[in-house]
Design an enzyme around this catalytic site. Structure first.
Site, PDB file in Angstrom:
ATOM      1  CB  CYS A   1       6.179 -14.657 -15.324  1.00 33.19           C
ATOM      2  SG  CYS A   1       6.211 -15.412 -13.720  1.00 33.19           S
TER       3      CYS A   1
ATOM      4  NE  ARG B   1       4.028  -8.881 -17.659  1.00 38.62           N
ATOM      5  CZ  ARG B   1       2.776  -8.476 -17.691  1.00 38.62           C
ATOM      6  NH1 ARG B   1       2.498  -7.285 -18.142  1.00 38.62           N
ATOM      7  NH2 ARG B   1       1.807  -9.242 -17.283  1.00 38.62           N
TER       8      ARG B   1
ATOM      9  CD1 TRP C   1       8.663 -10.907  -9.075  1.00 36.45           C
ATOM     10  CD2 TRP C   1       6.775 -11.972  -8.519  1.00 36.45           C
ATOM     11  NE1 TRP C   1       8.215 -10.376  -7.895  1.00 36.45           N
ATOM     12  CE2 TRP C   1       7.061 -11.007  -7.522  1.00 36.45           C
ATOM     13  CE3 TRP C   1       5.631 -12.755  -8.374  1.00 36.45           C
ATOM     14  CZ2 TRP C   1       6.249 -10.815  -6.418  1.00 36.45           C
ATOM     15  CZ3 TRP C   1       4.828 -12.564  -7.266  1.00 36.45           C
ATOM     16  CH2 TRP C   1       5.139 -11.604  -6.299  1.00 36.45           C
TER      17      TRP C   1
ATOM     18  CG  ASN D   1       3.380 -15.248 -17.551  1.00 34.25           C
ATOM     19  OD1 ASN D   1       4.493 -15.719 -17.392  1.00 34.25           O
ATOM     20  ND2 ASN D   1       3.137 -14.155 -18.246  1.00 34.25           N
ATOM     21  N   GLY D   2       1.138 -17.545 -14.354  1.00 28.86           N
ATOM     22  CA  GLY D   2      -0.070 -17.962 -13.641  1.00 28.86           C
ATOM     23  C   GLY D   2       0.263 -19.073 -12.659  1.00 28.86           C
TER      24      GLY D   2
ATOM     25  CD  GLU E   1       1.138   6.202  -3.957  1.00 29.57           C
ATOM     26  OE1 GLU E   1       0.602   5.190  -3.464  1.00 29.57           O
ATOM     27  OE2 GLU E   1       1.923   6.158  -4.925  1.00 29.57           O
TER      28      GLU E   1
ATOM     29  CE  LYS F   1       5.064   4.739  -5.457  1.00 29.62           C
ATOM     30  NZ  LYS F   1       3.762   4.478  -5.927  1.00 29.62           N
TER      31      LYS F   1
ATOM     32  CD  GLU G   1       5.655   0.790  -4.355  1.00 29.58           C
ATOM     33  OE1 GLU G   1       5.215  -0.355  -4.538  1.00 29.58           O
ATOM     34  OE2 GLU G   1       5.045   1.787  -4.765  1.00 29.58           O
TER      35      GLU G   1
ATOM     36  CG  HIS H   1      -5.713   8.656  19.796  1.00 30.67           C
ATOM     37  ND1 HIS H   1      -6.207   9.006  21.019  1.00 30.67           N
ATOM     38  CD2 HIS H   1      -6.262   9.523  18.907  1.00 30.67           C
ATOM     39  CE1 HIS H   1      -7.036  10.039  20.888  1.00 30.67           C
ATOM     40  NE2 HIS H   1      -7.075  10.374  19.614  1.00 30.67           N
TER      41      HIS H   1
ATOM     42  CE  LYS I   1       3.700  -0.668 -13.585  1.00 27.46           C
ATOM     43  NZ  LYS I   1       3.701   0.415 -12.586  1.00 27.46           N
TER      44      LYS I   1
HETATM   45  C1  G6P Z   1       1.598  -4.214  -7.688  1.00 29.44           C
HETATM   46  C2  G6P Z   1       2.557  -3.067  -7.985  1.00 29.44           C
HETATM   47  C3  G6P Z   1       1.989  -1.756  -7.450  1.00 29.44           C
HETATM   48  C4  G6P Z   1       0.579  -1.526  -7.966  1.00 29.44           C
HETATM   49  C5  G6P Z   1      -0.344  -2.722  -7.678  1.00 29.44           C
HETATM   50  C6  G6P Z   1      -1.673  -2.605  -8.408  1.00 29.44           C
HETATM   51  O1  G6P Z   1       1.574  -4.497  -6.345  1.00 29.44           O
HETATM   52  O2  G6P Z   1       3.821  -3.310  -7.422  1.00 29.44           O
HETATM   53  O3  G6P Z   1       2.817  -0.671  -7.855  1.00 29.44           O
HETATM   54  O4  G6P Z   1       0.061  -0.381  -7.368  1.00 29.44           O
HETATM   55  O5  G6P Z   1       0.269  -3.912  -8.135  1.00 29.44           O
HETATM   56  O6  G6P Z   1      -1.457  -2.672  -9.793  1.00 29.44           O
HETATM   57  P1  G6P Z   1      -2.543  -2.266 -10.860  1.00 29.44           P
HETATM   58  O7  G6P Z   1      -1.915  -2.615 -12.192  1.00 29.44           O
HETATM   59  O8  G6P Z   1      -3.768  -3.070 -10.589  1.00 29.44           O
HETATM   60  O9  G6P Z   1      -2.788  -0.809 -10.718  1.00 29.44           O
END
Ligand code: G6P
Length: 609
Positions: free
Chosen positions: A2, A27, A75, A101-102, A484, A488, A491, A507, A604
């Site tokens: 949030c 966020r 969020w 937030n939190g 990765e 990507k 997500e 396997h 984020k």
């Molecule tokens: C969330 C985001 C990811 C990110 C992860 C870690 O899950 O959606 O894109 O990789 O957090 O975030 P950080 O800020 O700790 O790199």
């Protein structure tokens, strides 16, 4: 997660709050709201609803006057996204408004207690408890800050909050415990927010609150104090990120802007850190001399999501260049398994935001047991950066899109610098050190070369995005690239993507291969090339399509869909192999008309458990 924004000053608060919320929307974005108070007019004006900030802005009436206000973009954690669950939350008399937030861990208990005292709740959120608690303590002429302090004493959990009082519009009270709050200092006006992104348009002078700290914010200044009302001294700092970095600057999305910014981000990560004379890396922030650096027998890297995958590439680099056993683990797992902390292990926490709660908790667990932790972090002054014993800032610039791209690549580059440094205090020869240093310096130009293939990659993305799922495979150096790449794609495009070590395909998951499940194969021209071609042959034999990302075009029988990337040093090749996968995911998401920068269900910075 949030976002919070607050304003107090001579201007109308509402437009400033809405503008700040739009900047914070990356966020969290399932609902939004604002509350304002005006001098001399009774009551708060509140507007909050499910949906995006733009919808809220459209519904705020022109006459929404008041120079003191708070806002929030949400969020959902407690209660589904709905108008009622949106912040701000009010007490029964609608005198106090709270954004938060939190997570309040004892919210259920407090709610039951308040209900037994006759309080009626209007939402399912933990935050509403705070509004009623502040009201309960605002008795006998108590100042707002005293009521907030007393309320917070009863709370267990994490919070960043801003509180508005209809009867005292000359102030806003904010508090931080585990969820960031930063004050912005203007000319006869003040701001507060959960993130500098909301402030940079108005001021670059900021003050970061510490955990356990509160602040009273007035138009002409602020004061900070602890839970026990002890005054604290704060030095303002200057934000060095530019306002323009928070705009899409003509790009269709932040994600493609950030992908395109990678050459410049890598240049900044490298800037001033390569020591040509001794063929090593100079990293002043490690706070560690050569003797200490030599003493570590192991390296353990902790992060979440893409930060964890970047850590896997980092572990590979440390093992290859320094020949120290290195391993990455999700911080979210590590913190819960009562990990063995060893004095001769170097712990490295990775986080773009510097706020991810699981990563912060892992750092605290290591420190509590006496371990030494470095941070590889993008956001200067963030919680994780401050908690670590030293580290490397990425200087990649703000990353707004939820999916990490430039911070990912800059993180791996930072690990290459760390590995080079550790290597050169161990047995990496000057010649090999110089080879890696030269490879690092070539990266920005080579990333540009990959980006020039965007059109061709977009065409491949449109072709493959039609499938319901995709497999990503790679061996050794290519394995974290595959992970990765799959992350990507899933997500932002919601295409199911599974990453597997190419060596493990036979396997188990080979059973899945069919014309309906294409495979992206990461195939650098290294000592495993032949083995990777064999894997591709096995996939083709099951009539699976293959999109190869590598250095050389294979015989047509393997595949005709190939993305070629420039060759660097083998240890650094994973960085360049990652970039086309970012473009592939981006263009798949665009082809499927996804909300690229704000994928469903994600946020984020995940500042809760
Ligand atoms: C969330 C985001 C990811 C990110 C992860 C870690 O899950 O959606 O894109 O990789 O957090 O975030 P950080 O800020 O700790 O790199």
């Amino acid at each position: 997660m949030c976002g919070i924004v607050a304003y107090i000053g001579p201007r109308d608060a509402a437009p400033i709050l809405l503008e700040g919320l739009a900047r914070l929307e990356y966020r969290g974005y399932d609902s939004a709201g604002i509350a304002v108070a005006a001098k001399g007019s009774a009551g708060l004006k509140v507007r909050k609803q499910k949906g995006r900030v733009a919808d809220l802005a459209a519904s705020v009436p022109a006459r929404f006057k008041g120079g003191t206000g708070i806002g929030h973009t949400r969020w959902a954690t407690h209660g589904e996204p709905s108008d009622a669950n949106s912040h701000p939350h009010l007490d029964g008399a609608e005198r106090f408004a709270v954004v938060h937030n939190g997570i309040i861990e004892n919210a259920d208990e407090l709610r039951a207690k308040l209900q037994s005292e006759g309080v009626v709740f209007r939402s399912e959120t933990d935050t509403e408890v705070l509004a009623h608690l502040v009201a309960a303590h605002a008795v006998d002429g108590a100042e707002l800050e005293d009521a907030v302090r007393a309320a917070l004493k009863r709370v267990v959990g994490t919070y960043g909050i801003a509180v508005l009082d209809a009867e005292r519009p000359d102030r806003i009270v904010v508090a931080r415990n585990g969820s960031p709050i930063v004050l912005g200092i203007g000319e006869k006006e003040m701001f507060a927010a959960s993130d500098v992104a909301a402030l940079v348009r108005y001021t670059r002078q900021v003050v970061h609150l510490d955990d356990g700290e509160l602040a009273t914010v007035r138009a002409d200044g602020f004061s900070t104090f602890t839970q026990d009302a002890r005054i604290t001294a704060k030095e303002p700092s200057t934000v060095d990120w530019e306002e323009a970095e928070y705009d899409t600057a003509g790009h269709a999305h932040f994600l493609i802007k950030e992908i395109t910014e990678q050459p410049a981000a890598v240049e900044r990560t490298l800037s001033g850190r390569i020591d040509e004379r001794f063929a090593t890396a100079h990293l002043g922030g490690l706070n560690m001399d050569a003797r200490e650096a030599r003493a570590f027998r192991r390296v353990k890297i902790l992060g979440c999501g893409s930060a964890y995958y970047a850590g896997e590439m980092g572990a590979q680099l440390v093992e290859e260049l320094a020949r120290i056993p290195a391993h990455a683990e999700p911080a979210s797992e590590f913190r819960y398994r009562n990990p063995v902390i060893e004095a001769d292990t170097l712990y490295i926490a990775v986080s773009q935001s510097g706020e991810t709660y699981d990563t912060l908790a892992a750092v605290q667990e290591v420190k509590r047991k006496g371990g030494r932790v470095l941070g590889v972090v993008n956001t200067v002054g963030s919680a994780i950066a401050r908690e670590c014993d030293g580290g490397v800032y990425l200087h990649a610039g703000p990353e707004i899109s939820v999916a990490s791209t430039k911070a990912f690549v800059s993180t791996v580059v930072a690990f290459a610098l760390i590995a080079l440094h550790l290597g050169r205090v161990h047995d990496l020869s000057p010649a090999d050190g110089a080879r890696i240093a030269a490879g690092l310096k070539a990266l920005p130009g080579q990333i540009r070369e990959v980006l020039e293939q965007e059109k061709e990659i977009a065409a491949l993305a449109a072709k493959y995005a039609r499938h319901e799922g995709m497999m990503f495979v790679g061996r050794v150096r290519g394995w974290p690239v595959a992970r990765e790449g799959a992350q990507k794609l899933k997500e932002i495009s919601y295409v199911h993507a599974e990453a597997y070590p190419a060596s493990e395909l036979k396997h188990g998951p080979l059973a899945l291969i069919s014309p309906e499940l294409p495979t992206v194969a990461i195939v650098p021209d290294d000592e495993l090339l032949e083995k990777n071609l064999t894997t591709m042959g096995e996939i083709r034999a099951r009539r699976g399509q293959v999109l190869m990302v590598g250095h050389t075009r294979p015989e047509a029988k393997f595949t005709e869909d190939v993305i070629l990337v420039p060759r660097n040093e083998p240890e650094l090749d994973p960085i360049l192999l990652t970039v086309p996968l970012q473009l592939l995911a981006y263009h798949a998401a665009v082809a499927l008309e996804r909300d690229v920068d704000k994928p469903r269900n994600l946020a984020k910075s995940v500042t809760v458990e």
